[in-house]
Scaffold this motif. Sequence first.
Motif, PDB file in Angstrom:
ATOM      1  N   THR A   1       0.830  -1.208   0.000  1.00 37.68           N
ATOM      2  CA  THR A   1       0.000   0.000   0.000  1.00 37.68           C
ATOM      3  C   THR A   1       0.865   1.258   0.000  1.00 37.68           C
ATOM      4  N   HIS A   2       1.880   1.300   0.859  1.00 37.13           N
ATOM      5  CA  HIS A   2       2.691   2.515   0.980  1.00 37.13           C
ATOM      6  C   HIS A   2       3.710   2.683  -0.137  1.00 37.13           C
ATOM      7  N   ALA A   3       4.321   1.607  -0.590  1.00 37.80           N
ATOM      8  CA  ALA A   3       5.401   1.722  -1.559  1.00 37.80           C
ATOM      9  C   ALA A   3       4.934   1.643  -3.013  1.00 37.80           C
TER      10      ALA A   3
ATOM     11  N   PRO B   1       2.036   5.728  -3.095  1.00 40.47           N
ATOM     12  CA  PRO B   1       3.302   6.240  -2.564  1.00 40.47           C
ATOM     13  C   PRO B   1       3.226   7.740  -2.259  1.00 40.47           C
ATOM     14  N   LEU B   2       3.196   8.082  -1.009  1.00 36.93           N
ATOM     15  CA  LEU B   2       3.202   9.471  -0.568  1.00 36.93           C
ATOM     16  C   LEU B   2       4.504   9.747   0.179  1.00 36.93           C
ATOM     17  N   ASN B   3       5.214  10.751  -0.222  1.00 37.92           N
ATOM     18  CA  ASN B   3       6.438  11.129   0.456  1.00 37.92           C
ATOM     19  C   ASN B   3       6.080  12.183   1.490  1.00 37.92           C
ATOM     20  N   ILE B   4       6.053  11.771   2.753  1.00 42.88           N
ATOM     21  CA  ILE B   4       5.681  12.682   3.833  1.00 42.88           C
ATOM     22  C   ILE B   4       6.930  12.981   4.640  1.00 42.88           C
ATOM     23  N   SER B   5       7.335  14.225   4.688  1.00 44.87           N
ATOM     24  CA  SER B   5       8.497  14.701   5.451  1.00 44.87           C
ATOM     25  C   SER B   5       9.777  13.976   5.075  1.00 44.87           C
ATOM     26  N   GLY B   6       9.893  13.522   3.864  1.00 39.71           N
ATOM     27  CA  GLY B   6      11.111  12.875   3.400  1.00 39.71           C
ATOM     28  C   GLY B   6      11.315  11.469   3.928  1.00 39.71           C
TER      29      GLY B   6
ATOM     30  N   SER C   1      11.136   7.408   4.201  1.00 41.58           N
ATOM     31  CA  SER C   1      11.211   6.321   3.235  1.00 41.58           C
ATOM     32  C   SER C   1       9.815   5.748   2.989  1.00 41.58           C
ATOM     33  N   LEU C   2       9.599   5.239   1.787  1.00 42.75           N
ATOM     34  CA  LEU C   2       8.306   4.614   1.489  1.00 42.75           C
ATOM     35  C   LEU C   2       8.164   3.276   2.215  1.00 42.75           C
ATOM     36  N   ASN C   3       9.254   2.702   2.678  1.00 46.09           N
ATOM     37  CA  ASN C   3       9.229   1.453   3.425  1.00 46.09           C
ATOM     38  C   ASN C   3       9.642   1.726   4.873  1.00 46.09           C
ATOM     39  N   ALA C   4       8.872   2.492   5.592  1.00 48.96           N
ATOM     40  CA  ALA C   4       9.155   2.808   6.991  1.00 48.96           C
ATOM     41  C   ALA C   4       8.570   1.696   7.865  1.00 48.96           C
ATOM     42  N   TRP C   5       9.299   0.577   7.983  1.00 46.80           N
ATOM     43  CA  TRP C   5       8.791  -0.632   8.625  1.00 46.80           C
ATOM     44  C   TRP C   5       8.422  -0.422  10.084  1.00 46.80           C
ATOM     45  N   PHE C   6       9.090   0.493  10.800  1.00 45.53           N
ATOM     46  CA  PHE C   6       8.793   0.691  12.219  1.00 45.53           C
ATOM     47  C   PHE C   6       7.384   1.234  12.426  1.00 45.53           C
TER      48      PHE C   6
END
Length: 188
Positions: free
Chosen positions: A88-90, A94-99, A101-106
């Motif tokens: 969904t995110h990548a 794909p939305l780049n929010i505040s720079g 990563s598209l794969n922010a697993w945390f």
Amino acid sequence: MYLPKLEQFHKYKEMDEGVLGIFETPEAIMHAAEKAKEKDYKGFDCILPYPVHGIDEAMGTPRSGLPWVTFFAGIFGCTIGILFQYLTHAHDWPLNISGKSLNAWFAYVPIIFELTVFSAGIYTVAALCFLSGIPKATRRILHPDLTSHRFGLWIPKSAKGYNESEVVSFVKGLGGAEVTVVKPENQK
């Protein structure tokens, strides 16, 4: 860790024909279970109103296979949680929010945890219901006291070495307070 075996996933069999012995104490049913195991009756069961520590070892039953169902269902839920959020995110949105990563697993961790626990719980309950034959509203009640304060040793007719008169004398010899020969309901 133990490996899964087919006998760990045995399905409940309805109690249609056999011998039922009633015992008064947990110690008596433990002794009866050990003796039935020594006598090599296969498929016998102990009917208890509450859990009795050590009865599984006394009966010689293998450890349940339900932990394996829970483990693999949890892995499935974890995988679905990771893939759903990553795709969904990548890829899909794909939305780049505040720079970031598209794969922010945390950020995925709460959803992954919830899907893991939810999947493991649902599949475990479903497997338990399937293996124990639930729901079935027409279960045969062998003795009304088995649900409150007495213990039962059930030796089915399908047990290896079953001879009705020998089984009745065997259960009486173990100290069974009541010994009942159970026939199918249509043969009463």
